[in-house]
Design a protein around this motif. Structure first.
Motif, PDB file in Angstrom:
ATOM      1  N   LEU A 119      43.218  35.468  32.339  1.00 17.31           N
ATOM      2  CA  LEU A 119      43.959  36.599  32.665  1.00 17.31           C
ATOM      3  C   LEU A 119      45.417  36.419  32.607  1.00 17.31           C
ATOM      4  O   LEU A 119      46.186  37.484  32.446  1.00 17.31           O
ATOM      5  CB  LEU A 119      43.703  37.098  34.094  1.00 17.31           C
ATOM      6  CG  LEU A 119      42.219  37.395  34.248  1.00 17.31           C
ATOM      7  CD1 LEU A 119      41.790  37.922  35.649  1.00 17.31           C
ATOM      8  CD2 LEU A 119      41.832  38.433  33.168  1.00 17.31           C
ATOM      9  N   TRP A 120      46.188  35.274  32.670  1.00 12.77           N
ATOM     10  CA  TRP A 120      47.512  35.053  32.388  1.00 12.77           C
ATOM     11  C   TRP A 120      48.117  35.464  31.371  1.00 12.77           C
ATOM     12  O   TRP A 120      49.156  35.658  30.872  1.00 12.77           O
ATOM     13  CB  TRP A 120      47.846  33.393  32.713  1.00 12.77           C
ATOM     14  CG  TRP A 120      48.956  32.906  32.592  1.00 12.77           C
ATOM     15  CD1 TRP A 120      50.039  33.528  33.071  1.00 12.77           C
ATOM     16  CD2 TRP A 120      49.435  31.762  31.994  1.00 12.77           C
ATOM     17  NE1 TRP A 120      51.284  32.727  33.037  1.00 12.77           N
ATOM     18  CE2 TRP A 120      51.009  31.722  32.501  1.00 12.77           C
ATOM     19  CE3 TRP A 120      49.046  30.735  31.575  1.00 12.77           C
ATOM     20  CZ2 TRP A 120      51.678  30.344  32.084  1.00 12.77           C
ATOM     21  CZ3 TRP A 120      49.796  29.478  31.336  1.00 12.77           C
ATOM     22  CH2 TRP A 120      51.051  29.420  31.587  1.00 12.77           C
ATOM     23  N   ILE A 121      47.094  35.471  30.177  1.00 16.47           N
ATOM     24  CA  ILE A 121      47.461  36.050  28.926  1.00 16.47           C
ATOM     25  C   ILE A 121      48.084  37.505  29.043  1.00 16.47           C
ATOM     26  O   ILE A 121      48.991  37.949  28.305  1.00 16.47           O
ATOM     27  CB  ILE A 121      46.387  35.790  27.803  1.00 16.47           C
ATOM     28  CG1 ILE A 121      45.924  34.469  27.633  1.00 16.47           C
ATOM     29  CG2 ILE A 121      46.696  36.659  26.649  1.00 16.47           C
ATOM     30  CD1 ILE A 121      44.471  34.461  27.038  1.00 16.47           C
ATOM     31  N   PHE A 122      47.516  38.143  29.827  1.00 19.00           N
ATOM     32  CA  PHE A 122      47.894  39.667  30.094  1.00 19.00           C
ATOM     33  C   PHE A 122      48.968  40.004  31.053  1.00 19.00           C
ATOM     34  O   PHE A 122      49.453  41.044  31.090  1.00 19.00           O
ATOM     35  CB  PHE A 122      46.521  40.592  30.403  1.00 19.00           C
ATOM     36  CG  PHE A 122      45.313  40.220  29.308  1.00 19.00           C
ATOM     37  CD1 PHE A 122      45.594  40.649  28.211  1.00 19.00           C
ATOM     38  CD2 PHE A 122      44.455  39.670  29.697  1.00 19.00           C
ATOM     39  CE1 PHE A 122      44.641  40.587  27.047  1.00 19.00           C
ATOM     40  CE2 PHE A 122      43.331  39.375  28.804  1.00 19.00           C
ATOM     41  CZ  PHE A 122      43.527  39.882  27.556  1.00 19.00           C
ATOM     42  N   GLY A 123      49.370  38.834  31.735  1.00 21.36           N
ATOM     43  CA  GLY A 123      50.544  39.091  32.630  1.00 21.36           C
ATOM     44  C   GLY A 123      50.150  38.514  34.025  1.00 21.36           C
ATOM     45  O   GLY A 123      49.170  38.114  34.371  1.00 21.36           O
ATOM     46  N   PRO A 124      51.500  38.336  34.975  1.00 22.25           N
ATOM     47  CA  PRO A 124      50.963  37.865  36.093  1.00 22.25           C
ATOM     48  C   PRO A 124      50.501  38.585  37.495  1.00 22.25           C
ATOM     49  O   PRO A 124      50.000  37.964  38.104  1.00 22.25           O
ATOM     50  CB  PRO A 124      52.496  37.526  36.412  1.00 22.25           C
ATOM     51  CG  PRO A 124      53.364  38.759  35.859  1.00 22.25           C
ATOM     52  CD  PRO A 124      52.560  38.792  34.680  1.00 22.25           C
ATOM     53  N   VAL A 125      50.304  39.859  37.044  1.00 23.86           N
ATOM     54  CA  VAL A 125      49.781  40.828  38.129  1.00 23.86           C
ATOM     55  C   VAL A 125      48.321  40.346  38.032  1.00 23.86           C
ATOM     56  O   VAL A 125      47.795  40.266  39.262  1.00 23.86           O
ATOM     57  CB  VAL A 125      50.060  42.262  37.859  1.00 23.86           C
ATOM     58  CG1 VAL A 125      49.386  43.004  38.839  1.00 23.86           C
ATOM     59  CG2 VAL A 125      51.597  42.361  37.941  1.00 23.86           C
ATOM     60  N   LEU A 126      47.482  40.312  37.289  1.00 31.30           N
ATOM     61  CA  LEU A 126      46.124  40.166  36.944  1.00 31.30           C
ATOM     62  C   LEU A 126      45.945  38.568  37.466  1.00 31.30           C
ATOM     63  O   LEU A 126      44.962  38.509  38.256  1.00 31.30           O
ATOM     64  CB  LEU A 126      45.496  40.228  35.590  1.00 31.30           C
ATOM     65  CG  LEU A 126      45.474  41.760  35.126  1.00 31.30           C
ATOM     66  CD1 LEU A 126      45.092  41.470  33.617  1.00 31.30           C
ATOM     67  CD2 LEU A 126      44.776  42.591  36.125  1.00 31.30           C
ATOM     68  N   VAL A 127      46.708  37.679  37.073  1.00 29.91           N
ATOM     69  CA  VAL A 127      46.568  36.108  37.854  1.00 29.91           C
ATOM     70  C   VAL A 127      46.695  36.309  39.303  1.00 29.91           C
ATOM     71  O   VAL A 127      45.568  35.688  40.084  1.00 29.91           O
ATOM     72  CB  VAL A 127      47.666  35.398  37.091  1.00 29.91           C
ATOM     73  CG1 VAL A 127      47.615  33.966  37.899  1.00 29.91           C
ATOM     74  CG2 VAL A 127      47.665  35.277  35.636  1.00 29.91           C
ATOM     75  N   SER A 174      43.629  35.318  41.715  1.00 24.96           N
ATOM     76  CA  SER A 174      43.720  34.082  42.617  1.00 24.96           C
ATOM     77  C   SER A 174      43.203  34.596  43.859  1.00 24.96           C
ATOM     78  O   SER A 174      42.681  33.744  44.524  1.00 24.96           O
ATOM     79  CB  SER A 174      45.226  33.594  42.469  1.00 24.96           C
ATOM     80  OG  SER A 174      45.328  33.299  41.093  1.00 24.96           O
ATOM     81  N   VAL A 175      43.820  35.574  44.271  1.00 23.89           N
ATOM     82  CA  VAL A 175      43.567  36.285  45.734  1.00 23.89           C
ATOM     83  C   VAL A 175      42.087  36.471  45.871  1.00 23.89           C
ATOM     84  O   VAL A 175      41.378  36.204  46.974  1.00 23.89           O
ATOM     85  CB  VAL A 175      44.231  37.378  45.876  1.00 23.89           C
ATOM     86  CG1 VAL A 175      43.685  38.007  47.197  1.00 23.89           C
ATOM     87  CG2 VAL A 175      45.802  37.184  46.032  1.00 23.89           C
ATOM     88  N   THR A 176      41.377  36.668  44.782  1.00 19.30           N
ATOM     89  CA  THR A 176      40.082  37.104  44.913  1.00 19.30           C
ATOM     90  C   THR A 176      39.154  35.664  44.890  1.00 19.30           C
ATOM     91  O   THR A 176      38.146  35.693  45.603  1.00 19.30           O
ATOM     92  CB  THR A 176      39.299  37.714  43.877  1.00 19.30           C
ATOM     93  OG1 THR A 176      40.229  39.089  43.759  1.00 19.30           O
ATOM     94  CG2 THR A 176      37.777  38.234  44.108  1.00 19.30           C
ATOM     95  N   MET A 177      39.726  34.787  44.193  1.00 22.39           N
ATOM     96  CA  MET A 177      39.072  33.371  43.992  1.00 22.39           C
ATOM     97  C   MET A 177      39.059  32.711  45.232  1.00 22.39           C
ATOM     98  O   MET A 177      38.062  31.835  45.425  1.00 22.39           O
ATOM     99  CB  MET A 177      39.583  32.600  42.868  1.00 22.39           C
ATOM    100  CG  MET A 177      39.379  33.286  41.609  1.00 22.39           C
ATOM    101  SD  MET A 177      37.602  32.928  40.931  1.00 22.39           S
ATOM    102  CE  MET A 177      37.560  31.317  40.419  1.00 22.39           C
ATOM    103  N   VAL A 178      40.086  32.620  46.066  1.00 25.98           N
ATOM    104  CA  VAL A 178      40.333  31.960  47.417  1.00 25.98           C
ATOM    105  C   VAL A 178      38.832  32.099  48.340  1.00 25.98           C
ATOM    106  O   VAL A 178      38.417  31.100  48.797  1.00 25.98           O
ATOM    107  CB  VAL A 178      41.785  31.958  48.059  1.00 25.98           C
ATOM    108  CG1 VAL A 178      41.581  31.563  49.293  1.00 25.98           C
ATOM    109  CG2 VAL A 178      42.767  31.527  47.282  1.00 25.98           C
TER     110      VAL A 178
END
Length: 166
Positions: A117-125, A129-133
């Motif tokens: 998702l980094w390809i599309f910008g930092p907001v999605l990253v 990341s918050v969801t993956m934790v």
């Protein structure tokens, strides 16, 4: 089967990323410049190469895991002699190596999802990341019925913090 599925998925994503990287049309800006994040030529190349590297290492770990688990499946049926080089400790060590490599491959694969998702910008990253934790936390710790948690062969009691080996 899980290692085979993850290895196949990793190599398919590697093939797709390699096709995008080597394509003749310009993929310099996947979104317009209104999304925050660097979309320069160097940064886009860095993003794709980082993803490709992580997926390749994930594929390598899953492939080695398959190799070790297949070797255990063959060796577990060999007859046990006193002079045999194949012992139960050796087979258990190979099985542990296979499962550790499977875990490492899964972790690499899971770490690549926010980077994808980094390809599309930092907001999605950030959102990924918050969801993956919590998801990875629930994969690491299994909670038993009496309030304690079981983690990596140990039971931790919530009241007096005593450790019991399972």
């Amino acid at each position: 089967m899980g290692s085979t599925l993850m290895a196949t998925t990793s190599i398919l994503l590697c093939s797709g990323l390699a096709a995008v990287i080597s394509s003749t049309y310009s993929v310099k800006k996947p979104l317009n410049d209104t999304v925050y994040g660097a979309h320069g030529e160097f940064m886009v190349a860095l993003k794709y190469v980082t993803l490709l590297t992580i997926f390749l290492f994930s594929f390598l770990c899953h492939s080695l895991s398959i190799r070790f688990i297949n070797q255990v499946n063959i060796l577990i049926n060999s007859p046990q002699d006193d002079t045999s080089l194949v012992t139960t400790a050796y087979i258990a060590e190979l099985l542990e190596k296979g499962y550790v490599l499977n875990t490492i491959g899964n972790r690499l694969f899971y770490a690549a999802l926010p980077l994808l998702l980094w390809i599309f910008g930092p907001v999605l990253v950030f959102l990924c990341s918050v969801t993956m934790v919590p998801v990875l936390y629930n994969l690491d710790f299994v909670f038993n019925g009496n309030g304690g948690s079981v983690s990596k062969g140990k039971t931790v009691n919530g009241n007096d913090q005593s450790i019991e080996f399972v």
